[in-house]
Scaffold this active site. Structure first.
Site, PDB file in Angstrom:
ATOM      1  N   LYS A 112       0.278   8.381  -9.051  1.00 42.66           N
ATOM      2  CA  LYS A 112      -1.096   8.292  -9.485  1.00 42.66           C
ATOM      3  C   LYS A 112      -2.129   9.279  -8.682  1.00 42.66           C
ATOM      4  O   LYS A 112      -2.209   8.916  -7.567  1.00 42.66           O
ATOM      5  CB  LYS A 112      -1.638   7.056  -9.593  1.00 42.66           C
ATOM      6  CG  LYS A 112      -3.007   6.879 -10.394  1.00 42.66           C
ATOM      7  CD  LYS A 112      -3.368   5.461 -10.347  1.00 42.66           C
ATOM      8  CE  LYS A 112      -4.719   5.344 -11.131  1.00 42.66           C
ATOM      9  NZ  LYS A 112      -5.853   6.146 -10.686  1.00 42.66           N
ATOM     10  N   LYS A 273       4.555   4.018 -17.304  1.00 45.25           N
ATOM     11  CA  LYS A 273       4.682   4.447 -18.677  1.00 45.25           C
ATOM     12  C   LYS A 273       5.795   3.973 -19.507  1.00 45.25           C
ATOM     13  O   LYS A 273       7.029   4.147 -18.832  1.00 45.25           O
ATOM     14  CB  LYS A 273       4.451   5.605 -18.810  1.00 45.25           C
ATOM     15  CG  LYS A 273       3.355   6.328 -18.510  1.00 45.25           C
ATOM     16  CD  LYS A 273       2.981   7.902 -18.604  1.00 45.25           C
ATOM     17  CE  LYS A 273       1.446   8.574 -18.251  1.00 45.25           C
ATOM     18  NZ  LYS A 273       1.564   9.879 -18.353  1.00 45.25           N
ATOM     19  N   LYS A 294      -1.656   0.059  -8.689  1.00 44.99           N
ATOM     20  CA  LYS A 294      -2.065   0.649  -7.307  1.00 44.99           C
ATOM     21  C   LYS A 294      -1.571   0.215  -6.286  1.00 44.99           C
ATOM     22  O   LYS A 294      -0.741  -0.859  -5.957  1.00 44.99           O
ATOM     23  CB  LYS A 294      -3.799  -0.053  -7.362  1.00 44.99           C
ATOM     24  CG  LYS A 294      -4.434   0.108  -8.678  1.00 44.99           C
ATOM     25  CD  LYS A 294      -4.900   1.454  -8.744  1.00 44.99           C
ATOM     26  CE  LYS A 294      -6.332   1.689  -9.103  1.00 44.99           C
ATOM     27  NZ  LYS A 294      -7.273   2.694  -8.618  1.00 44.99           N
ATOM     28  N   CYS A 393     -14.328 -17.711  33.824  1.00 46.16           N
ATOM     29  CA  CYS A 393     -12.776 -18.198  33.044  1.00 46.16           C
ATOM     30  C   CYS A 393     -12.579 -19.526  32.551  1.00 46.16           C
ATOM     31  O   CYS A 393     -12.954 -20.379  33.315  1.00 46.16           O
ATOM     32  CB  CYS A 393     -11.926 -17.727  34.374  1.00 46.16           C
ATOM     33  SG  CYS A 393     -10.478 -18.129  33.969  1.00 46.16           S
ATOM     34  N   CYS A 414      -5.701 -17.549  39.252  1.00 50.60           N
ATOM     35  CA  CYS A 414      -5.680 -17.954  38.046  1.00 50.60           C
ATOM     36  C   CYS A 414      -4.531 -18.238  37.341  1.00 50.60           C
ATOM     37  O   CYS A 414      -3.766 -17.851  37.062  1.00 50.60           O
ATOM     38  CB  CYS A 414      -6.483 -16.881  37.285  1.00 50.60           C
ATOM     39  SG  CYS A 414      -6.995 -17.726  35.598  1.00 50.60           S
TER      40      CYS A 414
HETATM   41 ZN    ZN Z   1      -9.217 -17.668  35.742  1.00 50.61          ZN
END
Ligand code: ZN
Length: 666
Positions: A112, A273, A294, A393, A414
């Site tokens: 198409k 078709k 589509k 944090c 951390c």
């Molecule tokens: Zn941290």
């Protein structure tokens, strides 16, 4: 069940908005300056059909009832020989299956094309008129313009009287070269074909897909014969296939969708078709024996309602929360915003209208602000508010650093960061047996806080975790303790320096900092001078090397992990080559395979890209997206056997390696 009063008010407003929006887009579409894609327009249309099936605008075809503007007034009007009705649409496989139901059916399947429809009218083989779609019954006669286009035949081989229908398109190549000021190929084609002076029409071409003979409905018996006839006359015709099973059609659609960006022209779906031509059906306002299947929509507009900050290691990534929109077959409510700079550069605020995209398998992301008018004015919030960035944090309460492309916790100790480093290490070494859950348990019990701690684990203590049996505990330990020699880049990348991956470290090593000692001794200015690195990244590398100094030494002292000696140039026969692996390998894990090719100087890539040398797969004929893309790009596709051969004899350029369509080996 009774709905609440406000609910009904909302529904009414929504309906009004929808109607207004459809009318607005319809008008702009038929004026040749479509503001939104067909797929998006169809969604609005379908929504209206669902909410209010009796709505009068659904009965109109084309721009009927919408006032014309000066742009199209200049052309004489002419009637179509074959009325151009609207196509029925299937937005997903379920809708297609519903249409395709029935015994023993066969299906003609065509691309198409996404351009502008045109009907060419012939008398005894000579072109007399070319007419735009218009309202489906009557269109603008643009014969002079059409004659300047490629693929429009002034005379046919046969003395045919009737209409030939096709799509006027612009190729990507032409658009790229001359018309990037237009939003896309379709907009460009629509605008150019309606220019009074016809300028630029030579940049367009017509691709034919339908025909009908005057007064002789039996002239074409079936669609395949019709396409063959068109081709014989000299028309370029749309790609046409035949299938006998709806499942085959669905699979073919997925295949075409995956490669459509590599096609020369835009297509927005398939037309399915019935094989037998039925003129009485074709004359209906909505023919029933064909349907547009589509592709999934890839872009939609929505309103940014909130920003959440996703935490991964020390990094905080903004995620936009938007009003739910349908994209590519799924409902999207959260979309990536990448980093603080992106928010600032777009000037995003809570309440902004945004465009959300989802291409291929990539997670949805907010690409930018929505264009003016993309959302109905009434739906926009009256007030916008600033997006707030987290300041501390959540894990260790350290003040976060806004590095522009990254918001992060700078605390080297951390807990989130330590855990992430362990996970990164396990992923770089591809120790899949050591799952995320188990790592987290070991981390939470403070048994493993550093990478080196992994190498002190014993099978007996592991057996206590996750209800793990003795056998599997032993297996995990065996995999952890497998002797491994890593490239310097992989080793450093495993320590999860913020924003520094293996690719960057490869560059650093290639620049001469190719042993851990040299790297540790490298002055920041010299690291920053490595191509593409910059001061910030160089600073991160230097700082992180100091922070992880002892941990790295502990890991290396364990004797299980070692760093490969810097390669001499002649030991890198695969230098400049790149590999992408898809699916499982039998003889080794993907991570090991990647280490092996890197040791020979090649690069490992996670996706199929233009300059990729090899795609390695044990199922080279599969219709997977990677395979299709590789074939389309002419990348050589090899199987595991050929890959092992290449490892054994890397300089040889083995003959057994199968070339892609335009593939070059060495
Ligand atoms: Zn941290």
């Amino acid at each position: 069940m009774m709905k609440k009063e406000e609910g009904r008010v909302t529904a009414l407003t929504q309906l009004e908005q929808l109607t207004r929006l459809i009318q607005k887009y319809q008008k702009s579409y038929y004026d040749g300056e479509a503001e939104i894609g067909d797929a998006e327009f169809d969604l609005l249309w379908d929504e209206l059909k669902a909410l209010d099936p009796a709505n009068p605008i659904l009965k109109k075809v084309g721009a009927d009832g919408v006032s014309n503007t000066a742009g199209t007034d200049g052309f004489p009007k002419a009637k179509h020989r074959i009325p151009m009705g609207s196509q029925e649409k299937a937005a997903n496989p379920e809708e297609f299956r519903a249409w395709a139901a029935g015994e023993g059916r066969r299906f003609i399947v065509q691309y198409k094309l996404d351009g502008a429809s045109l009907e060419l009218q012939y008398e005894k083989g000579g072109l007399v008129r070319a007419i735009t779609r218009g309202d489906g019954i009557t269109g603008d006669e643009i014969t002079a313009n059409a004659l300047r286009m490629g693929g429009v035949l002034p005379a046919l081989a046969a003395p045919f009287s009737g209409g030939v229908r096709g799509e006027v398109v612009m190729t990507h190549a032409v658009w790229q070269e001359k018309y990037t000021d237009k939003a896309n190929c379709r907009n460009a084609a629509n605008g150019i074909m309606r220019r009074k002076d016809g300028a630029g029409c030579e940049d367009l071409k017509l691709i034919a897909y339908d025909a009908a003979a005057d007064g002789d409905d039996g002239f074409f018996k079936d669609e395949k014969q019709k396409i063959a006839w068109l081709e014989k006359q000299g028309f370029e015709v749309t790609v046409t296939k035949e299938f006998s099973d709806p499942s085959e059609v669905i699979a073919y659609r997925a295949e075409v969708a995956a490669m459509r960006e590599y096609l020369p022209v835009d297509i927005d779906g398939l037309v399915i078709k019935d094989p037998a031509t039925d003129m009485s059906d074709l004359r209906k306002a909505r023919p029933e024996k064909q349907i547009a299947f589509k592709f999934d929509l890839e872009t939609a507009f929505s309103i940014l309602r909130a920003v959440e900050w996703s935490e991964s290691g020390a990094t905080y990534t903004p995620i936009g929360v938007v009003d739910p929109v349908r994209i590519a077959g799924t409902t999207v409510q959260r979309a990536n915003l990448n980093n603080p700079d992106m928010i600032r550069s777009l000037g995003l605020m809570i309440g902004s209208a945004v465009s959300v995209v989802k291409r291929g398998e990539i997670i949805p992301k907010i690409e930018g602000l929505a264009p003016e008018g993309a959302l109905p004015a009434g739906s926009l919030p009256a007030e916008k508010t600033a997006i707030l960035f987290p300041e501390r944090c959540t894990s260790c309460d350290t003040e976060l650093v806004d590095g522009g492309t990254r918001l992060y916790c700078p605390n080297p100790g951390c807990p989130k960061r330590l855990l992430h480093r362990l996970e990164k290490w396990v992923s770089v070494l591809d120790i899949r047996e050591l799952g995320e859950k188990l790592i987290r348990q070991l981390f939470d019990k403070e048994r493993v806080r550093q990478i080196a701690d992994l190498y002190t684990l014993e099978p007996e203590e592991l057996a206590e975790y996750e209800r793990m049996g003795e056998l599997s505990a032993a297996k995990v330990i065996r995999h952890i303790r497998t002797l491994r020699t890593l490239s310097l880049a992989a080793f450093v990348a495993g320590f999860d320096f913020e924003g520094v991956g293996e690719t960057i470290m490869d560059k650093v090593a290639a620049a001469g900092f190719d042993t851990l000692d040299k790297l540790r001794a490298a002055p920041v200015e010299e690291l920053a001078a490595v191509y593409g690195l910059g001061e910030i990244t160089a600073g991160t590398i230097a700082l992180s090397l100091t922070e992880t100094h002892d941990e790295m030494d502990r890991v290396l002292a364990g004797g299980i992990i070692s760093i490969a000696a810097p390669p001499a140039a002649d030991t890198q026969p695969l230098r400049g080559k790149s590999f992408c692996f898809t699916g499982e390998l039998v003889s080794m894990k993907r991570g090991e395979a990647e280490e092996k090719i890197k040791a020979l100087g090649a690069q490992a890539k996670s996706s199929v890209v233009k300059d990729l040398s090899f795609l390695v797969t044990n199922d080279p004929e599969s219709g997977s997206a990677k395979n299709l893309k590789a074939r389309k790009l002419g990348v050589a596709i090899i199987d595991e056997g050929q890959f092992l051969e290449l490892l054994k004899n890397p300089g040889g350029g083995s003959d057994s390696v199968k070339k892609g369509e335009q593939g070059e080996l060495f």
